[in-house]
Design an enzyme around this catalytic site. Structure first.
Site, PDB file in Angstrom:
ATOM      1  N   GLY A   1       0.832  -1.194   0.000  1.00  0.00           N
ATOM      2  CA  GLY A   1       0.000   0.000   0.000  1.00  0.00           C
ATOM      3  C   GLY A   1       0.864   1.240   0.000  1.00  0.00           C
TER       4      GLY A   1
ATOM      5  N   GLY B   1      -0.135   4.533  -0.867  1.00  0.00           N
ATOM      6  CA  GLY B   1      -0.913   5.757  -0.994  1.00  0.00           C
ATOM      7  C   GLY B   1      -0.276   6.862  -0.167  1.00  0.00           C
TER       8      GLY B   1
ATOM      9  CE  LYS C   1     -10.626   6.309  12.794  1.00  0.00           C
ATOM     10  NZ  LYS C   1     -10.650   7.719  12.354  1.00  0.00           N
TER      11      LYS C   1
ATOM     12  N   GLY D   1      -4.018  12.076   7.914  1.00  0.00           N
ATOM     13  CA  GLY D   1      -2.919  12.673   7.155  1.00  0.00           C
ATOM     14  C   GLY D   1      -1.766  11.703   7.030  1.00  0.00           C
TER      15      GLY D   1
END
Length: 434
Positions: A11, A13, A207, A304
């Site tokens: 991954g 990204g 979460k 972020g």
């Protein structure tokens, strides 16, 4: 110094690219702090040619993340693919089954399969790190699991979704509608093209389920969480909250009660003077109530690339140091089944906004329905919209209640709807007092 810790990263990204940059930039410091060089040796991503501002030619390339996870040439598999199932789950399970430690930022994966994966990691004697799965760069997982080991936690709650907090913050600051704020969040990359997972409260619920397991030593149970999103919040609600001295925040709350663990996600009016009310934009905040530390609040970037990658590096550094702690603080087999508690009487009361037909006796009838359920009203305020004339078909009426339960509120409002006095479904928001 020991041989390098070899990483396979799946991954690439925003988070994956940020991770590679941090590992390059902090290579010497990490080696000094852990006693071991940390080196990415292999990578995998959907698009090999995508511009990432990182030199990928030095890494072995795997088109299949599962093959990378099973490679004997890596010591740690870093999963940054996302998704509760599919290739992410298959790759993580493969790595752990082969005795390879795993670090992941995937909250959906941990919320759904965390217990199974933790048992597998413990059986194989390897690490499973997921600090980055909750609240981005905030070290909340280790705080609950390690730093507060000597505390009995009574409650953990907070702002766990930056998209929702950005929308609510901007609605208040700029007096623009929910729809406009959501479109802006999508344009800025804070919200997905399909934002329902965020604005519907489900991201927060995943979460919260992870935090609940860590805080209370229970099995993860995301399906035991009462979930309500922010889709129905209007500028009228934002304005009313401000006049009453509150701000609206989407909170995830897990609380120990005599009946079990209460878990809920919902919009809440919090006092403007409270620390959590000051958390604006995409920032996250988590508060822990415990017997020794009393109240502890952690605030920081909840998303972020760099912030999330920072938490990923934290888990990698622990593995480099040789730490092999149970993923949830206690052995997975010692986690107790979650005993779900019904939502308690809420001491702060409720804000209720109704669109009431302008008929004689309507307000009295609504008050009677509340009294029928022993709901005490602090105030009833009728507000006309700007420019609205008396005799309009429906007018906003705001009720503020004293302490009561969600169950009684629901029953009373069902009766009000049946009476035909209101034009649309009511808006109900919890109020947290000082």
């Amino acid at each position: 110094m020991s041989s390098p810790l070899r990483l396979g990263v799946a991954g690439l990204g925003t988070v994956g690219a940020a991770l590679l940059k941090i590992l390059d930039r902090q290579a010497a410091a990490l080696a000094a702090r852990t006693g071991r060089h940390i080196a990415v040796t292999a990578i995998s991503a959907q698009n090999r040619d995508k511009a990432r501002d990182v030199d990928l030619a030095r890494f072995a390339w795997f088109s299949d993340p599962v093959a990378l996870a099973g490679s004997p040439d890596i010591d740690v598999f870093v999963e940054l693919i996302g998704g509760a199932d599919g290739v992410a789950y298959a790759a993580v399970e493969t790595a752990l089954s082969n005795g390879t430690s795993v670090v992941t930022a995937n909250k959906a994966l941990i919320a759904k399969h965390g217990l199974h994966l933790a048992k597998l990691a413990e059986t194989k004697g390897v690490a499973l790190g997921f600090e980055a799965s909750v609240a981005g760069g905030i070290p909340i997982i280790k705080t609950l699991r390690d730093s507060l080991a000597g505390n009995r936690v009574s409650r953990v709650y907070g702002i766990l979704n930056g998209t929702c907090n950005y929308i609510l913050s901007r609605m208040e600051a700029e007096q623009i509608s929910f729809g406009e704020c959501l479109a802006a969040a999508q344009k800025l990359g804070y919200a997905e093209a399909d934002p329902s997972f965020d604005i519907g409260g489900y991201d927060t619920a995943h979460k919260l389920a992870i935090l609940t397991a860590l805080a209370f030593g229970t099995e993860i149970a995301p399906d035991a969480i009462a979930v309500e999103g922010i889709e129905k919040i209007t500028l009228a609600d934002i304005a009313a909250a401000s006049e009453l001295g509150y701000r609206i925040k989407l909170l995830g709350v897990a609380e120990r009660t005599q009946a079990g663990i209460e878990q809920r996600v919902h919009p809440t009016m919090v006092p403007r003077s409270s620390p959590i009310a000051q958390v604006m934009g995409v920032t996250n905040a988590v508060t822990i109530d415990a017997d020794a530390v009393q109240e502890l609040t952690l605030v920081g970037p909840g998303a972020g690339g760099a912030a999330t990658a920072s938490s990923v590096v934290s888990d990698i550094a622990d593995i480099a140091r040789g730490l092999r702690l149970p993923p949830f603080g206690v052995p997975a087999n010692a986690l107790a089944p979650l005993r779900r508690a019904a939502i308690q009487t809420h001491e702060g009361g409720y804000y209720i906004r109704l669109s009431v037909f302008d008929r004689p006796g309507a307000a009295a009838a609504i008050a009677t329905r509340m009294a029928d359920r022993a709901i005490s009203l602090e105030s009833i305020v009728q507000r006309r919209r700007a420019g609205e004339q008396k005799g309009a078909s429906a007018v906003p009426v705001i009720l503020i209640t004293h302490a009561t339960s969600e169950k009684l509120i629901g029953e009373a409002l069902k009766d009000v709807l049946a009476d035909g006095f209101i034009a649309e479904p009511p808006q109900v928001i919890r109020i947290e007092r000082e």
